[in-house]
Design a protein around this motif. Structure first.
Motif, PDB file in Angstrom:
ATOM      1  N   GLU A  29       0.820  -1.210   0.000  1.00 25.83           N
ATOM      2  CA  GLU A  29       0.000   0.000   0.000  1.00 25.83           C
ATOM      3  C   GLU A  29       0.856   1.264   0.000  1.00 25.83           C
ATOM      4  O   GLU A  29       0.489   2.268  -0.610  1.00 25.83           O
ATOM      5  CB  GLU A  29      -0.948  -0.011   1.200  1.00 25.83           C
ATOM      6  CG  GLU A  29      -2.024  -1.083   1.099  1.00 25.83           C
ATOM      7  CD  GLU A  29      -2.925  -1.109   2.309  1.00 25.83           C
ATOM      8  OE1 GLU A  29      -2.516  -1.723   3.320  1.00 25.83           O
ATOM      9  OE2 GLU A  29      -4.003  -0.517   2.237  1.00 25.83           O
ATOM     10  N   ARG A  30       2.010   1.213   0.672  1.00 33.78           N
ATOM     11  CA  ARG A  30       2.890   2.378   0.681  1.00 33.78           C
ATOM     12  C   ARG A  30       3.448   2.622  -0.721  1.00 33.78           C
ATOM     13  O   ARG A  30       3.489   3.767  -1.197  1.00 33.78           O
ATOM     14  CB  ARG A  30       4.035   2.178   1.676  1.00 33.78           C
ATOM     15  CG  ARG A  30       5.038   3.349   1.685  1.00 33.78           C
ATOM     16  CD  ARG A  30       6.187   3.082   2.628  1.00 33.78           C
ATOM     17  NE  ARG A  30       6.839   1.806   2.376  1.00 33.78           N
ATOM     18  CZ  ARG A  30       7.681   1.592   1.364  1.00 33.78           C
ATOM     19  NH1 ARG A  30       7.977   2.565   0.506  1.00 33.78           N
ATOM     20  NH2 ARG A  30       8.246   0.412   1.205  1.00 33.78           N
ATOM     21  N   MET A  31       3.891   1.548  -1.382  1.00 35.36           N
ATOM     22  CA  MET A  31       4.387   1.709  -2.754  1.00 35.36           C
ATOM     23  C   MET A  31       3.284   2.270  -3.647  1.00 35.36           C
ATOM     24  O   MET A  31       3.529   3.132  -4.498  1.00 35.36           O
ATOM     25  CB  MET A  31       4.904   0.378  -3.301  1.00 35.36           C
ATOM     26  CG  MET A  31       6.262  -0.038  -2.769  1.00 35.36           C
ATOM     27  SD  MET A  31       7.011  -1.382  -3.738  1.00 35.36           S
ATOM     28  CE  MET A  31       6.019  -2.784  -3.214  1.00 35.36           C
ATOM     29  N   TRP A  32       2.069   1.767  -3.459  1.00 28.45           N
ATOM     30  CA  TRP A  32       0.965   2.231  -4.294  1.00 28.45           C
ATOM     31  C   TRP A  32       0.657   3.702  -4.026  1.00 28.45           C
ATOM     32  O   TRP A  32       0.390   4.469  -4.963  1.00 28.45           O
ATOM     33  CB  TRP A  32      -0.269   1.358  -4.055  1.00 28.45           C
ATOM     34  CG  TRP A  32      -1.235   1.474  -5.193  1.00 28.45           C
ATOM     35  CD1 TRP A  32      -2.442   2.089  -5.175  1.00 28.45           C
ATOM     36  CD2 TRP A  32      -1.037   1.012  -6.526  1.00 28.45           C
ATOM     37  NE1 TRP A  32      -3.021   2.024  -6.425  1.00 28.45           N
ATOM     38  CE2 TRP A  32      -2.179   1.372  -7.276  1.00 28.45           C
ATOM     39  CE3 TRP A  32      -0.001   0.326  -7.168  1.00 28.45           C
ATOM     40  CZ2 TRP A  32      -2.321   1.070  -8.619  1.00 28.45           C
ATOM     41  CZ3 TRP A  32      -0.142   0.026  -8.514  1.00 28.45           C
ATOM     42  CH2 TRP A  32      -1.287   0.397  -9.220  1.00 28.45           C
ATOM     43  N   ARG A  33       0.731   4.109  -2.763  1.00 25.88           N
ATOM     44  CA  ARG A  33       0.502   5.525  -2.434  1.00 25.88           C
ATOM     45  C   ARG A  33       1.580   6.408  -3.047  1.00 25.88           C
ATOM     46  O   ARG A  33       1.306   7.543  -3.451  1.00 25.88           O
ATOM     47  CB  ARG A  33       0.463   5.719  -0.915  1.00 25.88           C
ATOM     48  CG  ARG A  33      -0.826   5.242  -0.254  1.00 25.88           C
ATOM     49  CD  ARG A  33      -0.953   5.822   1.149  1.00 25.88           C
ATOM     50  NE  ARG A  33       0.175   5.451   1.991  1.00 25.88           N
ATOM     51  CZ  ARG A  33       0.212   4.346   2.745  1.00 25.88           C
ATOM     52  NH1 ARG A  33      -0.818   3.513   2.750  1.00 25.88           N
ATOM     53  NH2 ARG A  33       1.260   4.080   3.497  1.00 25.88           N
ATOM     54  N   ASP A  34       2.801   5.907  -3.122  1.00 30.03           N
ATOM     55  CA  ASP A  34       3.881   6.690  -3.730  1.00 30.03           C
ATOM     56  C   ASP A  34       3.584   7.003  -5.192  1.00 30.03           C
ATOM     57  O   ASP A  34       3.911   8.089  -5.691  1.00 30.03           O
ATOM     58  CB  ASP A  34       5.211   5.932  -3.635  1.00 30.03           C
ATOM     59  CG  ASP A  34       5.768   5.900  -2.221  1.00 30.03           C
ATOM     60  OD1 ASP A  34       5.300   6.698  -1.380  1.00 30.03           O
ATOM     61  OD2 ASP A  34       6.667   5.071  -1.955  1.00 30.03           O
ATOM     62  N   LEU A  35       2.969   6.049  -5.883  1.00 27.78           N
ATOM     63  CA  LEU A  35       2.712   6.221  -7.317  1.00 27.78           C
ATOM     64  C   LEU A  35       1.412   6.964  -7.603  1.00 27.78           C
ATOM     65  O   LEU A  35       1.257   7.557  -8.677  1.00 27.78           O
ATOM     66  CB  LEU A  35       2.652   4.861  -8.012  1.00 27.78           C
ATOM     67  CG  LEU A  35       3.927   4.024  -8.038  1.00 27.78           C
ATOM     68  CD1 LEU A  35       3.769   2.855  -8.994  1.00 27.78           C
ATOM     69  CD2 LEU A  35       5.130   4.853  -8.434  1.00 27.78           C
ATOM     70  N   ALA A  36       0.459   6.911  -6.662  1.00 27.20           N
ATOM     71  CA  ALA A  36      -0.900   7.395  -6.925  1.00 27.20           C
ATOM     72  C   ALA A  36      -0.971   8.818  -7.475  1.00 27.20           C
ATOM     73  O   ALA A  36      -1.751   9.087  -8.391  1.00 27.20           O
ATOM     74  CB  ALA A  36      -1.755   7.267  -5.665  1.00 27.20           C
TER      75      ALA A  36
END
Length: 407
Positions: A12-19
């Motif tokens: 989820e952290r990686m996904w938030r970085d890209l969002a």
């Protein structure tokens, strides 16, 4: 498969970085075209994410990236395994198409490490460039260049909508040279969000693709005569817009009758004035079908109706295939072994093109995993996936890769 992933990096952290990268404040969609600022930011993120995990990053002359796990001497040198996807998007696209596969690949490596997996074969995470063809008009361009399916001498002359040549934004390989990035790759497994509702209907979070429908992009150049919108009688016009309009309707009808797919999604009108009959219309047909013969029949039927209509409108039509990809059947043995290892997940075809199809056609045994999309919508801001399903996809990918790199 459990969706609880212990010991893996924070998905989820990686996904938030890209969002937020490349996201439109007005539509919520993504604009991540190759070698523009958003896509360059994602490429930097890829390098940083790989480096933080001790992975060695390689970039080929065309801009494709691979992050390698394990020393170059690991394995025989001809038994490497590759996973990954792409980072670019269509214009105003969704968040998951492409990046989900890249993020999931990093998370899968994290999970494998947390499980104590010691690979005996080198594993790479790829980010192929210009998969969507949204800037230079050639789908899966990076993977085509990587396997030699498209030559650099041809590709460097491709131009974007602003007239910028590909050869002006990336160095390329020089005359006669090619990429060596895929040397020794014996297997490719790509994870992707589903671009339809197959898994929704089957109530399954993860599935395996059996193959890709043949598909192509065809440019229609329709020429007429510019004239005054007010003073020119309707019967005196040679209006290419009328020819285009009937052709778009014909494509829809022919696809519906045959159970195939046909879409005119891009159009360029000259001179593009409100009070002028246009002189020229250029439109692009995206056509897909269940077999090569069905695709050829669909395209021929649409072209015939366009030419017939042009004869009545006093216009002319020229059709140019810009890219055509034949039917792809993924490696049956690899597919069956993945299905067995993952506990009998569903197997479905896909109507969407992928880098996986290019690698399979190049002789690299390939498989595709896909993750449920509750909306069934793709190439749109409404594309979606639930976190629990994404984590199930990560676990499935980690299981699949473990069976390949640590048998």
């Amino acid at each position: 498969m459990s969706s609880s992933i212990a010991g893996v990096a924070d998905f989820e952290r990686m996904w938030r970085d890209l969002a937020p990268v490349g996201r439109s404040a007005s539509s919520g969609g993504y604009f991540r075209q190759p070698w523009h600022s958003a896509e360059l930011e994602l490429r930097a993120w890829f390098r940083e994410t790989a480096t933080a995990r001790g992975l060695e990053v390689e970039e080929d002359p065309f801009g494709n990236l691979v992050a390698w796990w394990g020393p170059e001497t690991l394995g025989s040198g001809t038994d490497r395994v590759l996973t990954g996807s792409h980072l670019d998007s269509v214009l105003d696209g969704g968040a998951y198409d492409g990046p989900l596969g890249v993020v999931s690949s990093f998370a899968a490596v994290d999970l494998m490490r947390s499980r104590g997996v010691e690979p005996t074969r080198r594993l790479g995470i790829a980010a192929f460039v210009e998969e969507e063809g949204s800037r230079f008009g050639r789908a899966c361009l990076g993977s085509r260049l990587a396997v030699g399916a498209t030559s650099w001498s041809e590709a460097r002359e491709l131009a974007d909508r602003d007239g910028v040549r590909l050869g002006d934004v990336v160095e390329g390989a020089g005359d006669g040279a090619a990429s060596t990035m895929l040397d020794g790759v014996a297997t490719y497994v790509e994870l992707h969000v589903e671009q339809g509702r197959g898994l929704v209907d089957l109530d399954a979070p993860v599935g395996v693709h059996s193959g890709i429908w043949p598909h192509g992009r065809y440019r229609y150049d329709i020429a007429g005569r510019a004239d005054h919108a007010g003073t020119t009688r309707m019967e005196d016009r040679a209006d290419p817009m009328l020819t285009y309009a009937m052709t778009a309707l014909a494509a829809n009808k022919q696809a519906r009758l045959s159970g195939q797919r046909a879409t005119f999604g891009r159009i360029d009108v000259r001179p593009n004035g409100t009070n002028a009959v246009p002189s020229h219309v250029t439109a692009w047909l995206d056509a897909r079908a269940e077999s090569d013969d069905a695709l050829a029949a669909l395209v021929a039927a649409v072209e015939k109706q366009a030419v017939d209509r042009a004869g009545r409108d006093g216009t002319t039509v020229e059709v140019t295939p810009e890219s055509v990809t034949g039917e792809v059947a993924f490696d049956a043995a690899l597919r069956d072994s993945l299905v067995a290892r993952l506990g009998g997940v569903p197997v479905l075809p896909t109507q969407a093109g992928h880098d996986a199809g290019i690698l399979q056609d190049a002789g690299i045994p390939t498989a595709m995993l896909f993750v449920r999309n509750p909306s069934g919508v793709s190439h749109s801001p409404y594309e979606s996936a639930e976190t629990a399903d994404c984590l199930a996809g990560v676990e499935a990918l980690a299981d699949a890769l473990t069976g390949l790199v640590a048998p």
